[in-house]
Enzyme design. Structure first.
Site, PDB file in Angstrom:
ATOM      1  N   ASP A   9       0.863  -1.181   0.000  1.00 15.93           N
ATOM      2  CA  ASP A   9       0.000   0.000   0.000  1.00 15.93           C
ATOM      3  C   ASP A   9       0.899   1.231   0.000  1.00 15.93           C
ATOM      4  O   ASP A   9       2.097   1.134   0.264  1.00 15.93           O
ATOM      5  CB  ASP A   9      -0.889  -0.008   1.254  1.00 15.93           C
ATOM      6  CG  ASP A   9      -1.774   1.225   1.331  1.00 15.93           C
ATOM      7  OD1 ASP A   9      -2.434   1.544   0.318  1.00 15.93           O
ATOM      8  OD2 ASP A   9      -1.791   1.898   2.379  1.00 15.93           O
ATOM      9  N   SER A  10       0.278   2.380  -0.251  1.00 17.66           N
ATOM     10  CA  SER A  10       1.027   3.633  -0.194  1.00 17.66           C
ATOM     11  C   SER A  10       1.450   3.970   1.231  1.00 17.66           C
ATOM     12  O   SER A  10       2.250   4.870   1.438  1.00 17.66           O
ATOM     13  CB  SER A  10       0.151   4.759  -0.748  1.00 17.66           C
ATOM     14  OG  SER A  10      -1.074   4.807  -0.037  1.00 17.66           O
ATOM     15  N   TYR A  41      -0.510   8.415  -2.540  1.00 15.64           N
ATOM     16  CA  TYR A  41      -0.546   8.101  -3.972  1.00 15.64           C
ATOM     17  C   TYR A  41      -1.784   8.742  -4.623  1.00 15.64           C
ATOM     18  O   TYR A  41      -1.834   8.921  -5.827  1.00 15.64           O
ATOM     19  CB  TYR A  41      -0.651   6.586  -4.185  1.00 15.64           C
ATOM     20  CG  TYR A  41       0.612   5.785  -3.981  1.00 15.64           C
ATOM     21  CD1 TYR A  41       1.765   6.343  -3.411  1.00 15.64           C
ATOM     22  CD2 TYR A  41       0.656   4.441  -4.364  1.00 15.64           C
ATOM     23  CE1 TYR A  41       2.911   5.568  -3.229  1.00 15.64           C
ATOM     24  CE2 TYR A  41       1.799   3.678  -4.195  1.00 15.64           C
ATOM     25  CZ  TYR A  41       2.921   4.236  -3.623  1.00 15.64           C
ATOM     26  OH  TYR A  41       4.048   3.479  -3.449  1.00 15.64           O
ATOM     27  N   GLY A  42      -2.767   9.028  -3.783  1.00 18.18           N
ATOM     28  CA  GLY A  42      -4.090   9.415  -4.288  1.00 18.18           C
ATOM     29  C   GLY A  42      -4.157  10.707  -5.071  1.00 18.18           C
ATOM     30  O   GLY A  42      -5.147  10.981  -5.747  1.00 18.18           O
ATOM     31  N   CYS A  72      -3.693  -1.103  -2.113  1.00 20.33           N
ATOM     32  CA  CYS A  72      -4.020   0.310  -2.318  1.00 20.33           C
ATOM     33  C   CYS A  72      -4.984   0.455  -3.502  1.00 20.33           C
ATOM     34  O   CYS A  72      -4.709  -0.062  -4.594  1.00 20.33           O
ATOM     35  CB  CYS A  72      -2.713   1.027  -2.614  1.00 20.33           C
ATOM     36  SG  CYS A  72      -2.881   2.765  -2.962  1.00 20.33           S
ATOM     37  N   ASN A  73      -6.086   1.144  -3.285  1.00 20.11           N
ATOM     38  CA  ASN A  73      -7.046   1.351  -4.384  1.00 20.11           C
ATOM     39  C   ASN A  73      -6.415   2.139  -5.523  1.00 20.11           C
ATOM     40  O   ASN A  73      -6.627   1.840  -6.691  1.00 20.11           O
ATOM     41  CB  ASN A  73      -8.270   2.119  -3.889  1.00 20.11           C
ATOM     42  CG  ASN A  73      -9.240   1.235  -3.151  1.00 20.11           C
ATOM     43  OD1 ASN A  73     -10.229   0.786  -3.705  1.00 20.11           O
ATOM     44  ND2 ASN A  73      -8.959   0.953  -1.895  1.00 20.11           N
ATOM     45  N   THR A  74      -5.625   3.168  -5.168  1.00 23.57           N
ATOM     46  CA  THR A  74      -5.035   4.015  -6.204  1.00 23.57           C
ATOM     47  C   THR A  74      -4.049   3.213  -7.051  1.00 23.57           C
ATOM     48  O   THR A  74      -4.072   3.286  -8.287  1.00 23.57           O
ATOM     49  CB  THR A  74      -4.339   5.234  -5.566  1.00 23.57           C
ATOM     50  OG1 THR A  74      -5.265   5.885  -4.691  1.00 23.57           O
ATOM     51  CG2 THR A  74      -3.867   6.209  -6.613  1.00 23.57           C
ATOM     52  N   GLU A 151      -6.029   9.422   9.432  1.00 17.23           N
ATOM     53  CA  GLU A 151      -4.657   9.339   9.960  1.00 17.23           C
ATOM     54  C   GLU A 151      -4.485  10.191  11.217  1.00 17.23           C
ATOM     55  O   GLU A 151      -3.610   9.919  12.029  1.00 17.23           O
ATOM     56  CB  GLU A 151      -3.647   9.680   8.870  1.00 17.23           C
ATOM     57  CG  GLU A 151      -3.716   8.633   7.771  1.00 17.23           C
ATOM     58  CD  GLU A 151      -2.446   8.436   6.976  1.00 17.23           C
ATOM     59  OE1 GLU A 151      -1.456   9.120   7.252  1.00 17.23           O
ATOM     60  OE2 GLU A 151      -2.468   7.576   6.076  1.00 17.23           O
ATOM     61  N   CYS A 183     -11.248   3.234  -0.987  1.00 20.93           N
ATOM     62  CA  CYS A 183      -9.946   3.714  -0.501  1.00 20.93           C
ATOM     63  C   CYS A 183      -9.664   2.965   0.793  1.00 20.93           C
ATOM     64  O   CYS A 183     -10.594   2.734   1.593  1.00 20.93           O
ATOM     65  CB  CYS A 183     -10.008   5.221  -0.254  1.00 20.93           C
ATOM     66  SG  CYS A 183      -8.566   5.870   0.606  1.00 20.93           S
ATOM     67  N   THR A 184      -8.409   2.600   0.978  1.00 21.88           N
ATOM     68  CA  THR A 184      -8.037   1.778   2.142  1.00 21.88           C
ATOM     69  C   THR A 184      -8.504   2.333   3.488  1.00 21.88           C
ATOM     70  O   THR A 184      -8.790   1.569   4.410  1.00 21.88           O
ATOM     71  CB  THR A 184      -6.493   1.671   2.209  1.00 21.88           C
ATOM     72  OG1 THR A 184      -5.939   2.983   2.029  1.00 21.88           O
ATOM     73  CG2 THR A 184      -5.967   0.725   1.160  1.00 21.88           C
ATOM     74  N   HIS A 185      -8.534   3.668   3.593  1.00 17.08           N
ATOM     75  CA  HIS A 185      -8.835   4.276   4.897  1.00 17.08           C
ATOM     76  C   HIS A 185     -10.329   4.321   5.232  1.00 17.08           C
ATOM     77  O   HIS A 185     -10.697   4.448   6.397  1.00 17.08           O
ATOM     78  CB  HIS A 185      -8.327   5.719   4.930  1.00 17.08           C
ATOM     79  CG  HIS A 185      -6.832   5.837   4.929  1.00 17.08           C
ATOM     80  ND1 HIS A 185      -6.047   5.315   3.922  1.00 17.08           N
ATOM     81  CD2 HIS A 185      -5.981   6.418   5.819  1.00 17.08           C
ATOM     82  CE1 HIS A 185      -4.771   5.586   4.191  1.00 17.08           C
ATOM     83  NE2 HIS A 185      -4.710   6.252   5.327  1.00 17.08           N
TER      84      HIS A 185
HETATM   85  N1  DGL Z   1      -4.044   3.818  -0.003  1.00 15.09           N
HETATM   86  C1  DGL Z   1      -4.656   4.867  -0.785  1.00 15.09           C
HETATM   87  C2  DGL Z   1      -5.860   4.270  -1.550  1.00 15.09           C
HETATM   88  O1  DGL Z   1      -6.440   3.284  -1.155  1.00 15.09           O
HETATM   89  C3  DGL Z   1      -5.065   6.043   0.067  1.00 15.09           C
HETATM   90  C4  DGL Z   1      -3.930   6.882   0.584  1.00 15.09           C
HETATM   91  C5  DGL Z   1      -3.146   7.564  -0.528  1.00 15.09           C
HETATM   92  O2  DGL Z   1      -3.641   8.512  -1.148  1.00 15.09           O
HETATM   93  O3  DGL Z   1      -2.042   7.123  -0.780  1.00 15.09           O
HETATM   94  O4  DGL Z   1      -6.236   4.797  -2.561  1.00 15.09           O
END
Ligand code: DGL
Length: 267
Positions: A9-10, A41-42, A72-74, A151, A183-185
């Protein structure tokens, strides 16, 4: 097969995916990499996210992983397809399983997608959903403030409630009945999102669906570790071990002891 599963993940958010994999595949060893030096990464371009993801995949392969999960979704949206062509081992992302579940869940045919700016801009959730059912209407919305709120630990807070209301008002207006937490969060603020959207809206958690798909994939390819064993988890980050550990402690049901820093630029 005994080798571990690699997961990246990012940053810290992919721990929500790790948590689901730990629950659903309790005999599997995991190697987690969080790119905490280069998060987020987003808001980054495809080229950058692809370059970062390739470096991480090269690092994970040095750990002899049998499969890779792009948590990571992105990165799933911007890098997975290219990387899948470049490596020999199976690799899955979080977008396809989430999109599939949204299609199976909706009754009204109105599906909402929320995610980072880059995920939403890629249009990938829309593409997968329409591939599965072209009658579905997809409403998507980038929610860039959700990541920093999570976060900061503001999971149940008036500020978060306010921002949820601002971002998701249009989802209510479009009467979506399935909302993908892309998104992971976002699963970490699902209660606040649920309160705003109401009980009739089903929240789809791609992390949960990905763990299910991973299990199916490992079974199909005869890579699943069927023997009962106490799993080993390794954690690597590109910076900020202490911050990673304190976030991990709020997501995982046990204390993460050992986390190592990797010079990811050298891969
Ligand atoms: N992990 C990223 C996602 O799921 C979210 C955090 C980021 O922007 O890196 O898209």
């Amino acid at each position: 097969m005994k080798n571990p599963i690699g997961l990246f993940d990012s940053g810290v958010g992919g721990l929500t995916v790790a948590r689901e994999i730990m629950r659903q595949l309790p005999n599997e060893d995991l190697v987690y990499f969080g790119d905490t030096a280069r998060v987020p990464y987003g808001s980054k371009s495809k080229n950058t996210v692809l370059k970062y993801s390739r470096q991480i995949v090269r690092f994970l392969q040095t750990k002899n992983v049998k499969a890779i999960v792009v948590a990571c979704n992105t990165a799933s949206a911007l890098a997975l397809d290219e990387i899948a062509e470049e490596i020999e081992i199976p690799i899955i992302g979080v977008v396809k399983p989430g999109a599939k579940m949204a299609v199976e869940t909706t009754k009204t045919g109105n599906v909402g997608i929320i995610g980072t700016e880059s995920t939403i801009k890629s249009g990938i959730y829309n593409d997968y959903i329409r591939e599965l059912n072209s009658d579905i209407t997809v409403v998507s919305k980038a929610c860039p403030l959700f990541v920093p709120l999570v976060e900061e630990g503001l999971l149940e807070d008036r500020v978060t409630e306010d921002i949820v209301g601002r971002y998701l008002q249009e989802m209510k207006e479009y009467k979506v009945d399935a909302l993908v937490l892309g998104c992971t969060h976002y699963p970490l603020i699902r209660n606040t999102i649920k309160r705003f959207m109401g009980d009739e809206v089903c929240l789809v958690n791609p992390a949960f669906e990905t763990a299910k798909s991973l299990k199916e994939l490992l079974m199909e390819q005869q890579l699943l570790n069927v023997n009962k064993h106490k799993p080993e988890y390794e954690y690597y980050v590109s910076d900020g071990v202490d911050k990673f550990i304190s976030f991990a402690d709020s997501v995982l049901p046990f204390h993460v002891l050992d986390t190592k820093v990797v010079d990811i630029e050298s891969y």
